[in-house]
Scaffold this active site. Structure first.
Site, PDB file in Angstrom:
ATOM      1  N   ASP A  21      43.595  45.760  35.839  1.00  0.00           N
ATOM      2  CA  ASP A  21      42.800  46.520  36.805  1.00  0.00           C
ATOM      3  C   ASP A  21      43.232  47.987  36.855  1.00  0.00           C
ATOM      4  O   ASP A  21      44.401  48.303  36.630  1.00  0.00           O
ATOM      5  CB  ASP A  21      42.938  45.862  38.188  1.00  0.00           C
ATOM      6  CG  ASP A  21      41.819  46.265  39.139  1.00  0.00           C
ATOM      7  OD1 ASP A  21      40.843  46.893  38.693  1.00  0.00           O
ATOM      8  OD2 ASP A  21      41.929  45.959  40.345  1.00  0.00           O
ATOM      9  N   TRP A  35      42.088  55.345  36.696  1.00  0.00           N
ATOM     10  CA  TRP A  35      42.839  56.088  35.666  1.00  0.00           C
ATOM     11  C   TRP A  35      41.983  57.232  35.131  1.00  0.00           C
ATOM     12  O   TRP A  35      42.446  58.359  34.985  1.00  0.00           O
ATOM     13  CB  TRP A  35      43.219  55.127  34.536  1.00  0.00           C
ATOM     14  CG  TRP A  35      44.035  55.716  33.437  1.00  0.00           C
ATOM     15  CD1 TRP A  35      45.405  55.762  33.359  1.00  0.00           C
ATOM     16  CD2 TRP A  35      43.554  56.340  32.228  1.00  0.00           C
ATOM     17  NE1 TRP A  35      45.794  56.377  32.192  1.00  0.00           N
ATOM     18  CE2 TRP A  35      44.680  56.738  31.483  1.00  0.00           C
ATOM     19  CE3 TRP A  35      42.274  56.600  31.716  1.00  0.00           C
ATOM     20  CZ2 TRP A  35      44.579  57.374  30.245  1.00  0.00           C
ATOM     21  CZ3 TRP A  35      42.171  57.239  30.489  1.00  0.00           C
ATOM     22  CH2 TRP A  35      43.310  57.624  29.754  1.00  0.00           C
ATOM     23  N   ASN A  56      31.329  41.354  38.092  1.00  0.00           N
ATOM     24  CA  ASN A  56      31.260  42.709  37.542  1.00  0.00           C
ATOM     25  C   ASN A  56      29.843  43.142  37.140  1.00  0.00           C
ATOM     26  O   ASN A  56      29.598  44.331  36.875  1.00  0.00           O
ATOM     27  CB  ASN A  56      32.223  42.880  36.353  1.00  0.00           C
ATOM     28  CG  ASN A  56      33.685  42.975  36.754  1.00  0.00           C
ATOM     29  OD1 ASN A  56      34.577  42.518  36.038  1.00  0.00           O
ATOM     30  ND2 ASN A  56      33.965  43.574  37.919  1.00  0.00           N
ATOM     31  N   ARG A 102      45.124  40.808  44.992  1.00  0.00           N
ATOM     32  CA  ARG A 102      44.188  39.714  45.245  1.00  0.00           C
ATOM     33  C   ARG A 102      43.846  39.066  43.913  1.00  0.00           C
ATOM     34  O   ARG A 102      44.099  39.623  42.842  1.00  0.00           O
ATOM     35  CB  ARG A 102      42.935  40.229  45.947  1.00  0.00           C
ATOM     36  CG  ARG A 102      42.236  41.378  45.241  1.00  0.00           C
ATOM     37  CD  ARG A 102      40.938  41.812  45.942  1.00  0.00           C
ATOM     38  NE  ARG A 102      40.447  43.058  45.391  1.00  0.00           N
ATOM     39  CZ  ARG A 102      40.651  44.268  45.933  1.00  0.00           C
ATOM     40  NH1 ARG A 102      41.325  44.393  47.045  1.00  0.00           N
ATOM     41  NH2 ARG A 102      40.175  45.355  45.340  1.00  0.00           N
ATOM     42  N   LEU A 103      43.196  37.898  44.010  1.00  0.00           N
ATOM     43  CA  LEU A 103      42.895  37.135  42.795  1.00  0.00           C
ATOM     44  C   LEU A 103      41.534  37.485  42.201  1.00  0.00           C
ATOM     45  O   LEU A 103      41.307  37.284  41.007  1.00  0.00           O
ATOM     46  CB  LEU A 103      42.950  35.633  43.088  1.00  0.00           C
ATOM     47  CG  LEU A 103      44.357  35.070  43.320  1.00  0.00           C
ATOM     48  CD1 LEU A 103      44.269  33.621  43.778  1.00  0.00           C
ATOM     49  CD2 LEU A 103      45.188  35.155  42.049  1.00  0.00           C
ATOM     50  N   SER A 104      40.622  37.975  43.022  1.00  0.00           N
ATOM     51  CA  SER A 104      39.288  38.346  42.530  1.00  0.00           C
ATOM     52  C   SER A 104      38.663  37.248  41.652  1.00  0.00           C
ATOM     53  O   SER A 104      38.126  37.528  40.570  1.00  0.00           O
ATOM     54  CB  SER A 104      39.345  39.681  41.767  1.00  0.00           C
ATOM     55  OG  SER A 104      39.839  40.709  42.593  1.00  0.00           O
TER      56      SER A 104
HETATM   57  C1  IPE Z   1      38.886  42.078  38.539  1.00  0.00           C
HETATM   58  O1  IPE Z   1      38.876  43.426  38.822  1.00  0.00           O
HETATM   59  C2  IPE Z   1      38.112  41.799  37.293  1.00  0.00           C
HETATM   60  C3  IPE Z   1      38.718  42.285  36.067  1.00  0.00           C
HETATM   61  C4  IPE Z   1      39.881  42.866  35.929  1.00  0.00           C
HETATM   62  C5  IPE Z   1      37.919  42.078  34.880  1.00  0.00           C
HETATM   63  P1  IPE Z   1      37.803  44.073  39.817  1.00  0.00           P
HETATM   64  O2  IPE Z   1      38.106  45.525  39.836  1.00  0.00           O
HETATM   65  O3  IPE Z   1      36.444  43.676  39.426  1.00  0.00           O
HETATM   66  O4  IPE Z   1      38.162  43.366  41.192  1.00  0.00           O
HETATM   67  P2  IPE Z   1      37.918  43.825  42.693  1.00  0.00           P
HETATM   68  O5  IPE Z   1      36.465  44.158  42.814  1.00  0.00           O
HETATM   69  O6  IPE Z   1      38.784  45.017  42.932  1.00  0.00           O
HETATM   70  O7  IPE Z   1      38.340  42.664  43.517  1.00  0.00           O
HETATM   71  C1  IPE Z   2      39.397  46.936  35.340  1.00  0.00           C
HETATM   72  O1  IPE Z   2      39.309  48.256  35.779  1.00  0.00           O
HETATM   73  C2  IPE Z   2      38.400  46.618  34.263  1.00  0.00           C
HETATM   74  C3  IPE Z   2      37.265  45.794  34.710  1.00  0.00           C
HETATM   75  C4  IPE Z   2      37.106  45.298  35.894  1.00  0.00           C
HETATM   76  C5  IPE Z   2      36.259  45.531  33.720  1.00  0.00           C
HETATM   77  P1  IPE Z   2      38.258  48.711  36.889  1.00  0.00           P
HETATM   78  O2  IPE Z   2      37.010  49.155  36.187  1.00  0.00           O
HETATM   79  O3  IPE Z   2      38.081  47.671  37.909  1.00  0.00           O
HETATM   80  O4  IPE Z   2      39.003  49.976  37.477  1.00  0.00           O
HETATM   81  P2  IPE Z   2      39.090  50.403  39.005  1.00  0.00           P
HETATM   82  O5  IPE Z   2      39.584  49.215  39.763  1.00  0.00           O
HETATM   83  O6  IPE Z   2      37.713  50.797  39.402  1.00  0.00           O
HETATM   84  O7  IPE Z   2      40.059  51.540  39.010  1.00  0.00           O
HETATM   85 MG    MG Z   3      39.024  47.251  39.649  1.00  0.00          MG
END
Ligand code: IPE
Ligand code: IPE
Ligand code: MG
Length: 245
Positions: A25, A30, A73, A199-201
């Site tokens: 995540d 970044w 997602n 969290r586990l998401s």
């Molecule tokens: C969890 O990250 C899914 C992946 C890393 C692919 P998210 O960024 O989607 O999770 P939330 O929305 O912060 O819980």
């Molecule tokens: C994790 O990074 C990758 C996926 C969920 C695909 P994020 O895209 O969730 O990055 P943040 O949480 O918005 O920084």
């Molecule tokens: Mg994220």
């Protein structure tokens, strides 16, 4: 047997986690910090992943599951979803070249029906191509959600009961496990999540029942093999009781 490199962190190779789960995540944040589009964060994240897989495989870890795209997602803007899907397609296509000699066995877990035909075909190709490899098993969780996985398992068992193949009373936790995407694999015993979220998401709800959780504020593209070793080191210093004393 101790594994040392650059860092003084010592790792006991006889007590590695059986299965590491990684919630990668922080790619978007970044990129934002650098004034770049979120896509740049995802590309940087894919590079990070390659290094971590190499490290885990060299260390001798047998199973790793990386969360690449969740069933939630799809809520993101179409442009970002498309970028992620293309990146994942490229990762699978290049896996033969990038992982040549690394002996990594790739499996993709999650619901495939919603993915493009091109990705579905590439998944089969990559899985077949790497199926004889006996190094680390890398599960890529793609359009993965633990609730979907659990419901899917329940449907399978219900169908078996309806057809008389099994009796509802006799269903065991093991039968349930065997109906999950991770059938035949050990439970996740170390779960890593980057970016400070705790969290586990919807990640591997069944498999993490007794996992040690390890969190870092580092964003996924900044996560290094040394950070991974740190997580393994910390895991080895946790006291695990599994309900005992
Ligand atoms: C969890 O990250 C899914 C992946 C890393 C692919 P998210 O960024 O989607 O999770 P939330 O929305 O912060 O819980
Ligand atoms: C994790 O990074 C990758 C996926 C969920 C695909 P994020 O895209 O969730 O990055 P943040 O949480 O918005 O920084
Ligand atoms: Mg994220």
């Amino acid at each position: 047997m101790l594994f040392k490199r650059k860092t003084k962190r010592e790792i006991d190779l006889t007590r590695l986690p059986n299965h590491v789960g990684v919630i990668m995540d922080g790619n978007g944040r970044w990129a934002k910090r650098r004034g770049l589009p979120r896509s740049a964060g995802h590309s940087a994240g894919a590079e990070s992943l390659k290094k971590i897989i190499t490290e885990a495989n060299n260390m001798g870890i047998k199973y790793i599951t990386v969360y690449a795209f969740s069933t939630e997602n799809w809520k993101r803007p179409k442009e970002e979803v498309d970028y992620l899907m293309n990146l994942l397609l490229g990762y699978l296509q290049n896996a033969e070249r990038d992982l040549a000699g690394e002996n990594v066995q790739i499996r993709v877990i999650g619901s495939r029906a919603e993915l493009s035909e091109e990705i579905q075909e590439q998944i089969i190709k990559t899985e077949n191509f790497t199926s004889k490899n006996d190094g680390i098993v890398m599960n890529i969780a793609l359009n993965y959600g633990a609730r979907e996985e659990i419901v899917r398992a329940a449907k399978k068992l219900a169908a078996d009961a309806q057809s008389g193949k099994t009796a509802p009373d006799t269903i065991t936790a093991e039968d349930f496990e065997n109906a999950l995407y991770t059938a035949g694999q050990p439970d996740v015993d170390l779960l890593i999540r980057t970016s400070g979220e705790q969290r586990l998401s919807n990640f591997m709800l069944w498999q993490v029942s007794y996992a040690e959780m390890w969190f870092t504020d580092k964003l996924w593209p900044d996560f290094t093999p040394a950070d991974f070793r740190q997580a393994i080191h910390d895991f080895q210093n946790r006291g695990r009781r599994f309900g005992g004393i």
